[in-house]
Every structure is written in structure tokens, then in C-alpha cells.
Scaffold this active site. Sequence first.
Site, short mmCIF file in Angstrom:
data_model
loop_
_atom_site.label_atom_id
_atom_site.label_comp_id
_atom_site.label_asym_id
_atom_site.label_seq_id
_atom_site.Cartn_x
_atom_site.Cartn_y
_atom_site.Cartn_z
CB ILE A 13 -0.92 0.00 1.23
CG1 ILE A 13 -1.97 -1.10 1.11
CG2 ILE A 13 -1.62 1.35 1.38
CD1 ILE A 13 -3.01 -0.86 0.07
CG ASP A 60 12.93 0.54 12.09
OD1 ASP A 60 11.76 0.66 12.51
OD2 ASP A 60 13.51 -0.55 12.01
CG ASN A 88 1.38 2.02 4.66
OD1 ASN A 88 0.25 1.57 4.61
ND2 ASN A 88 2.42 1.39 4.12
CB SER A 149 -6.37 -3.18 10.45
OG SER A 149 -6.87 -4.49 10.28
CE1 TYR A 168 -1.65 -5.37 11.32
CE2 TYR A 168 -3.88 -6.28 11.42
CZ TYR A 168 -2.95 -5.42 10.85
OH TYR A 168 -3.35 -4.59 9.82
CE LYS A 172 -3.11 -1.46 11.90
NZ LYS A 172 -2.17 -0.50 11.27
CB VAL A 201 -4.81 -4.60 -0.27
CG1 VAL A 201 -4.10 -4.16 -1.55
CG2 VAL A 201 -5.82 -3.55 0.17
#
Length: 273
Positions: A13, A60, A88, A149, A168, A172, A201
Site C-alpha cells: 500500500i 525505522d 502506513n 485495520s 496485530y 491496531k 489488499v
Amino acid sequence: MPSYAIIGGSRGIGLEFVRQLALSGDNTVFVTVRNKQKCTHLQDTINKLPHKNVHVLEADVVDKQAIKNAAAEVSRITGGSLDVLIYNAARLEFENILRGLLDYDSEEQLDEEFVQSLKVNVLGPIHTVNTFLPLLRKGAVKKIIIIGSEGGERDFVRRVHLSETAAYGITKAAENMVATKYAAELESEGFTVVSVSPGLVDVSSTYSELEPPPEGSVPKFKVIAKKFYDAFPKTRSLTPREAVERLLVYIESIGPADSGSFKPSLEFDTSTQ
């Protein structure tokens, strides 16, 4: 001349954000990557662009000094301002991203994965926004976009019965709250701060540099995918081009009245409901 900073744009993305934004010669596009030398997809994309308006910065998101150095370089090039920040970056360590809370081999492994996910998905956007905020305050647009997300949204997780992707999804969810906190903090300054999901995606075309998935991970991924399609049978995976095209339309359309919101990808297409 609008200026954009894509935090995490070597693949997927983020890479497509760079490509589409840089197609306009009116835009100045900054992109951060962890290692310039390994970003073959990004360099190939830049080489094919019609304008020389992309600046690649090595940073980073877990390295606070590197983020400060990147912001200083943006400031030098733009004269001290930035219009749009798109965060992102995300921790997508393939083996652990599929694990549920009961799937870790040890408590130490669970702790380590949650700590690393927290650093990228929660502290990463906080330190990045704090560092770039002086530039954004001098920008004409004042937009902060967090790529979020549905995996961090309670209703989605319940509907899909998604016990996997624990570290995750939990981090998120916290990242969505980060966007909301900044929206409240910066409301009086006319900022627009949102979290938005790109949807499902297919980014496999730009992940060819990575090592093959760990043994046994592909069947686990298929189980998760089946849960998603069972819950949303009319949906389909998007190409990066499709996902970013609609995200950019959304980013262009929003303003301070939308600040603090989370835009699920499923809202872009009501046929998936």
C-alpha cells in the site's frame, strides 16, 4: 505545491501511495523506508515516474532519532512545512501475525511479539506524529492519516470470529485510539486526524523479496481468509492500485468535521454488508 510524507512505503500500500501521489508534478512526496539499498520495488517505481518529486528517507519507526532526522530533511526541502502525513508502517511478521492468544509456544514469545507490535503499531505513530507536528502546523492542509485495520475493531472481530492475529489486532485497536486522541488534541488548530482501513489488499507482487512463509502458516492463513469470506461473502480482495485510488479520494474529501473517525474499508462498498 502539496507535500506528503508516507511513513513506510517500500512495498504494498505504501509503495502505491508513493506512485499515485508522485504522478502529479504538483506534489512533493517523501517516503520513509528501513533500508534504502533493499528497496528494489520502490526504486523501480521511482525510475518509471514522469517527475523527479520523490525523496526517499531512511528511517525505522522504532528509531526515534531516525524519525527526527527524516523530519529535519523534510523541513530542509520544504522550508519547514508538511501538508499530509500518512502513517502506513505496521508490524506484519508473518509467523506471529497469525497467532491467537493461546497459540504462542511460551509466555516469553507472546510478550516479545506484543512488545514489538506495540512499538511499531502504537508508539510508532505517536513518536512520528509528535516529530512531524511542527511541520504539519505550518502546512496548508493539516491532515494526519493513520492506515488502520478492521482487525482492530470489536464488531468486525466478533462477526468474523477472528481469534487469530491477536497481537496485530489488539495493537491496531490501540492505534485507532491514537488517532482519536490526536484528533481531540488538535481540534482547535483545524487538523483532520483519521484512521482508515485499506481493506483486503493483495500485495503479494511486491513482497517477493521476503523469505517464504514459515512451514504451516499458509493453511492457517486460509482458515482466516475463509472466516472473512464467510462473514462477507460479496467482498473481494483489491489490488494496491484500487485500494489507494479510493483512499486518496477519501483523504481529499475529508475535513475537520471528520476528525477522530475510523473509516472501515467495507463502508466504501455497501454491497459487502
